[in-house]
Design an enzyme around this catalytic site. Structure first.
Site, short mmCIF file in Angstrom:
data_model
loop_
_atom_site.label_atom_id
_atom_site.label_comp_id
_atom_site.label_asym_id
_atom_site.label_seq_id
_atom_site.Cartn_x
_atom_site.Cartn_y
_atom_site.Cartn_z
N CYS A 1 12.31 -26.98 -18.31
CA CYS A 1 12.17 -25.65 -17.71
C CYS A 1 10.75 -25.13 -17.91
O CYS A 1 10.31 -24.97 -19.07
CB CYS A 1 13.19 -24.70 -18.33
N CYS B 1 10.63 -21.87 -19.92
CA CYS B 1 10.91 -22.11 -21.34
C CYS B 1 9.67 -22.65 -22.05
O CYS B 1 9.40 -22.29 -23.20
CB CYS B 1 12.07 -23.09 -21.48
#
Length: 315
Positions: A75, A78
């Site tokens: 991600c 993230c």
């Protein structure tokens, strides 16, 4: 005399040289040990403050205060959050807050238990009461959220959807099952060389037979818990025969009564027809001659006309 004077001087020089070598060797060892102590002391003094939560130890977050990040390695958002989250974790011990992270790709059960639909997702937990963090994702905002207790203004997660509820336990099991099926699919297609459609056929047959087995098991359980009367009572069949005979007798009586009602209706119809025939006679009470019968409408008009004449004569 010269030789005797020279010998002590050479011995004294060698002793001083050896002493100098020993001193240098000792100082080198001392500085080496000192450097090792300085390089290892931060690691020994301060362990990693960012904790890892898994399916095996997740229950520890039900006690104390926690800030938990759900992330995935692939991600991009993230990855951008990781530096700020690690800096925030360094302050966790001083603030009395446990800072943790959960890799949803490795812990599918926790992903289902907390219904993670977007990444990254951050939860605050205080003694088992969970709240979803919706603020900015910087270290200062995290510190302010915990230190100023801004989490009190956030509505907590309902107990029905809490991670320890029955519903979320079921969701966790479902996510684990889905991940297990995915791994089996990857193993069959990548390791065993089975085509994708073949893997789908195998899973379809497995689902069918597992459903049949589960249905059969439920039938057995139902028969065991609620046994049938034919097995629980010894006089079941005699009672059944008696009830069948009583039912047949009742049906015969109903049939006889129905026949009697039909006969009564037929008799009433015959009496009605006979009365009508009598009323179709002449006004003087004599029967109509044969072959001179009038239609019903004409007969009614005739009777009504005769009655009208009789009333006029009376008046």
């Amino acid at each position: 005399i010269n030789s005797a004077a020279v010998a002590p001087k050479s011995t004294r020089g060698s002793n001083m040289f050896s002493l100098l070598l020993q001193t240098k060797h000792t100082s080198w060892i001392y500085f080496s040990l000192l450097g090792i102590c300085f390089t290892t002391s931060p690691l020994l003094a301060k362990p990693d403050s960012l904790k890892e939560v898994t399916d095996a130890n997740w229950e520890k977050i039900l006690t104390g205060e926690w800030m938990i990040e759900f992330y995935a390695p692939w991600c991009p958002a993230c990855q951008q959050l990781q530096p700020a989250w690690k800096e925030f974790a360094d302050w966790g011990e001083d603030m009395g807050v446990n800072i943790a992270k959960v890799d949803v790709t490795e812990q599918p059960g926790l992903s289902g238990r907390f219904i993670i639909t977007s990444l990254p997702t951050i939860y605050h937990s205080k003694d088992g009461v969970f709240r979803k963090y919706q603020g900015a994702r910087t270290k200062d905002d995290f510190l302010s959220f915990v230190h100023d207790q801004k989490w009190k203004a956030v509505e907590p997660v309902s107990s029905w959807f809490g991670p320890s509820s029955f519903l979320m336990n079921s969701m966790s099991a479902l996510f684990k099952l889905s991940m297990f099926i995915r791994r089996c699919h990857n193993y069959m297609t990548e390791k065993l060389g089975i085509p994708v459609w073949g893997s789908y056929v195998i899973f379809g047959l497995a689902t069918l037979f597992s459903g049949l087995a589960l249905g059969l098991l439920l039938v057995f359980i139902a028969d065991f818990v609620f046994p049938s009367r034919r097995f629980s009572s010894h006089d079941y069949y005699p009672k059944k025969q008696t009830m069948d005979q009583a039912r047949l007798i009742q049906q015969q009586e109903d049939a006889i009564e129905a026949d009697g009602e039909e006969d009564d209706e037929e008799e009433e119809e015959e009496d009605h027809d006979e009365v009508w025939r009598k009323r179709r006679g002449s006004p003087e009470g004599r029967p109509e001659p044969r072959g001179q019968a009038f239609p019903d409408d004409a007969l009614r008009k005739r009777v009504v006309g005769n009655r009208g004449e009789e009333e006029e004569e009376d008046t």
